[in-house]
Scaffold this active site. Structure first.
Site, mmCIF file in Angstrom:
data_model
loop_
_atom_site.group_PDB
_atom_site.id
_atom_site.type_symbol
_atom_site.label_atom_id
_atom_site.label_comp_id
_atom_site.label_asym_id
_atom_site.label_seq_id
_atom_site.Cartn_x
_atom_site.Cartn_y
_atom_site.Cartn_z
ATOM 1 N N HIS A 1 -4.223 -6.546 1.241
ATOM 2 C CA HIS A 1 -3.953 -6.988 2.613
ATOM 3 C C HIS A 1 -5.203 -7.623 3.220
ATOM 4 O O HIS A 1 -5.147 -8.697 3.824
ATOM 5 C CB HIS A 1 -3.553 -5.786 3.487
ATOM 6 C CG HIS A 1 -2.156 -5.301 3.273
ATOM 7 N ND1 HIS A 1 -1.069 -6.153 3.236
ATOM 8 C CD2 HIS A 1 -1.657 -4.041 3.104
ATOM 9 C CE1 HIS A 1 0.036 -5.443 3.046
ATOM 10 N NE2 HIS A 1 -0.297 -4.163 2.968
ATOM 11 N N HIS B 1 -4.050 -1.569 -2.686
ATOM 12 C CA HIS B 1 -2.991 -2.090 -1.821
ATOM 13 C C HIS B 1 -3.583 -2.618 -0.512
ATOM 14 O O HIS B 1 -3.290 -3.751 -0.085
ATOM 15 C CB HIS B 1 -1.985 -0.964 -1.541
ATOM 16 C CG HIS B 1 -0.894 -1.324 -0.585
ATOM 17 N ND1 HIS B 1 0.412 -1.510 -0.989
ATOM 18 C CD2 HIS B 1 -0.904 -1.518 0.761
ATOM 19 C CE1 HIS B 1 1.157 -1.811 0.067
ATOM 20 N NE2 HIS B 1 0.371 -1.820 1.141
ATOM 21 N N GLU B 2 -4.421 -1.798 0.119
ATOM 22 C CA GLU B 2 -5.015 -2.190 1.399
ATOM 23 C C GLU B 2 -6.036 -3.316 1.230
ATOM 24 O O GLU B 2 -6.161 -4.188 2.091
ATOM 25 C CB GLU B 2 -5.664 -0.981 2.071
ATOM 26 C CG GLU B 2 -4.692 0.143 2.393
ATOM 27 C CD GLU B 2 -3.525 -0.300 3.255
ATOM 28 O OE1 GLU B 2 -3.720 -1.212 4.087
ATOM 29 O OE2 GLU B 2 -2.417 0.246 3.097
#
Length: 251
Positions: free
Chosen positions: A56, A52-53
């Site tokens: 980003h 997820h990170e």
């Protein structure tokens, strides 16, 4: 740089002990493997948060933003970066990249389930991780700060109004409403929440309220920095510079 805080290891231990015990009680045929399943779930959940990170970070770097660090914590993860040439559309895309990655992982998990034997330990773990990614992706799309959906809403309001501050304040209010909705959900007639659900709900509500507050404070700091830069550049005199913390700066 990826950093793992001590709170993440605390969360992993809680999952192994708490959820492992739950699986052992509900699925007695697992025996001690219930705790092994809980450990595998905790590790894969941590990797899912990392993906997820990284999503980003990847989106941010694609726009030329410098990524300082990725931190995994008790409440999930956080990616810190310095945004160059920041704009509402880019900000929204960077925000939505994270939950999109979780939804893709959930889809891949659902596809993988079709090739696993029913009742086996691998299938149980994949089911848990798939469900977790679906929930994490959906939850992060809720329209309130500090969630990714809140950042996307802030970018949308910024785009429409021309004021980044208006976007942040609107999304912060929505974050408070999301927190209130989570708490009110426990008070529905005929609903008896367990201790675990109560604790998780309170933690999420506090996380949302504190995150919304921090976002507003960060915007105020950004406004003051912009005013000071204008003053230093001679584009704004000290007499004309706004001194109130909430002075309107069009961004």
């Amino acid at each position: 740089m990826v950093r793992v805080s001590g709170s993440w290891f605390l969360l992993t231990g809680l999952i192994v002990v708490g959820y492992g015990g739950y699986l052992h009680q509900r699925l007695p045929w697992l025996g001690a493997r219930a705790y092994l399943a809980a450990l595998a779930f905790a590790v894969l959940l941590g990797l899912s948060v990392l993906v997820h990170e990284l999503a980003h970070a990847g989106a941010a770097r694609a726009f030329g933003w410098q990524v300082r660090e990725i931190r995994l914590t008790l409440m999930g993860g956080h990616t810190a970066f310095d945004a160059a040439r920041e704009a509402p559309g880019r900000s929204a895309l960077v925000s939505l990249a994270g939950p999109a990655a979780n939804l893709v992982l959930a889809l891949l998990g659902a596809i993988l389930l079709g090739s696993l034997d029913p009742g086996g330990l691998p299938r149980l773990v994949v089911e848990l991780v798939t469900t977790a990614n679906l929930l994490v992706g959906a939850f992060n799309l809720l329209p309130g700060l500090p969630l990714d959906g809140g950042h996307a809403v802030a970018a949308l309001i910024w785009r429409i109004s021309g004021s980044r501050r208006a976007g942040v304040r609107t999304a912060a209010v929505l974050g408070g409403l999301v927190a209130a909705a989570l708490v009110l959900r426990l008070l529905l007639p005929g609903r008896a929440a367990g201790v675990t659900e109560l604790v998780i709900t309170v933690l999420l509500a506090v996380f949302l309220l504190d995150g919304a507050r921090r976002a507003v404070l960060a915007q105020r700091t950004r406004d003051h920095s912009l005013v000071q830069e204008l003053v230093d550049a001679g584009m704004l005199s000290e007499r004309d510079a706004p001194h109130h913390p909430s002075a309107n700066i069009v961004t």
